[in-house]
Design an enzyme around this catalytic site. Structure first.
Site: not given
Ligand code: UDP
Length: 328
Positions: A33-34, A37, A51, A73-74, A141, A207, A285
């Site tokens: 559905n772009l 993408g 869609d 993949f959508a 998710y 970070i 995380d």
């Molecule tokens: N991360 C970060 N700064 C950013 C984006 C991601 O420190 O701006 C960290 C995030 O906390 C994780 C790792 O990088 O530990 C990978 O994050 P990403 O969103 O790429 O993939 P995810 O692990 O969420 O699928």
């Protein structure tokens, strides 16, 4: 040659998949559905704008073509957004996927490669994560993907519907030939964000926390080159086409790199100074996510070709420079 429907074939991973399917001489129809993408990322085959929410257009698609298999993949992929907007995630990743599955069953197309995720596991109970690791997703998710995986088991029992669920760890890198790459808006993934900071398209990289229980305090992830990832899909597809049973595989390199290690690698590859900002932890995380992909290596005879983080970053850098030129 087999005809494959690639749903979401205009996205980051889907478009790389289309390129590899075409190279392997498959006939390809992309349905997209772009929404996230790009039409110009689809390097060949036929393109159908549509869609998954629209059952009628799916019906027409399956009436028009006779598919041997489907790759899906959508989906929406942002963990943080899924917490704030669960409805968006369950509507698309779950309900729209059901539309696809039911249309497949109705038209007797019963072979699916499904994009799943390491997010189905939740907080790791041990590392590396194998396929049997308990599934306790901690965000909508991950849960939407785990629900589909379980639905696929029931569809296999009831309808003899065969699927391979591929649980991606951190898909990264870009097409080594420089034709396609990551173009998320907004970009949330670590490697493209770091490289945008290196190219000057972004001021800095933040970070997300340096107080994790890891050697340098930053999160550790398993980055897998998008070409290797798609290669595993090709092997899984071959197995389905050979009438092999349903399966699930974790896909990663089996080696973890911290956020700081990725930034250091990017500094080396780009030769640029990258401005770093120290931020708070991002919710949801885990400190460490590393795959045990031995099952895929044995059962699919899969071997990552670009396991080296420098190669992953170098290919992503080639793509970022192309994106930079586009914006100038
Ligand atoms: N991360 C970060 N700064 C950013 C984006 C991601 O420190 O701006 C960290 C995030 O906390 C994780 C790792 O990088 O530990 C990978 O994050 P990403 O969103 O790429 O993939 P995810 O692990 O969420 O699928």
């Amino acid at each position: 040659m087999a005809k494959i429907l690639v749903v979401g074939g205009a996205g980051y991973i889907g478009s790389q998949m289309v390129k590899q399917l075409l190279k392997a001489n498959y006939e390809v129809v992309v349905f997209d559905n772009l929404s996230t993408g790009y039409r110009d990322a689809v390097m060949g085959g036929e393109f159908v704008l549509g869609d998954l929410a629209n059952r009628e257009s799916l019906k027409q698609l399956f009436e028009q073509y006779s598919f041997d298999g489907v790759m899906h993949f959508a989906s929406f992929i942002q963990v943080g957004e899924s917490v704030l907007k669960p409805s968006k995630y369950y509507r698309n990743n779950l309900s729209n996927t059901l539309n696809l599955l039911d249309e497949m069953v109705e038209h007797n197309v019963k072979k699916l490669i499904f994009s799943s995720t390491a997010a189905i596991f939740g907080e790791p109970q041990y590392i590396p994560l194998d396929e049997k690791h308990p599934k306790k997703p901690i965000n909508p998710y991950g849960l939407s993907k785990w629900m589909v995986e379980q639905i696929l088991q029931d569809y296999d029992s009831a309808y003899n519907f065969k699927s391979v669920c591929l649980r991606y760890f951190n898909a990264a890198g870009a097409d080594p030939e420089g034709e396609i790459g990551e173009r998320h808006l907004p970009e949330t993934h670590l490697i493209p964000l770091i490289l945008q900071a290196a190219s000057g398209r972004r001021e800095k990289i933040t970070i997300y926390g340096e107080d994790y229980e890891t050697p340098d305090g930053t999160c550790i992830r398993d980055y897998i080159h998008v070409v290797d990832l798609c290669n595993a899909h090709l092997l899984a597809l071959e197995q389905l086409l050979e009438e092999k049973p349903s399966a699930v595989y974790n896909l990663g390199n089996g080696e973890g790199f911290s956020v700081r290690q990725v930034i250091d690698t990017a500094k080396k590859i780009t030769n640029q100074n990258i401005k770093i900002d120290m931020g708070q932890r991002r919710e949801g995380d885990p400190a460490r996510l590393v795959a045990d992909s031995s099952h895929a290596k044995i059962a699919l005879q899969w071997q990552p070709r670009y396991a080296d983080l420098e190669k992953i970053v170098a290919d992503a850098w080639q793509w970022e420079q192309k994106m930079l030129l586009k914006t100038l």
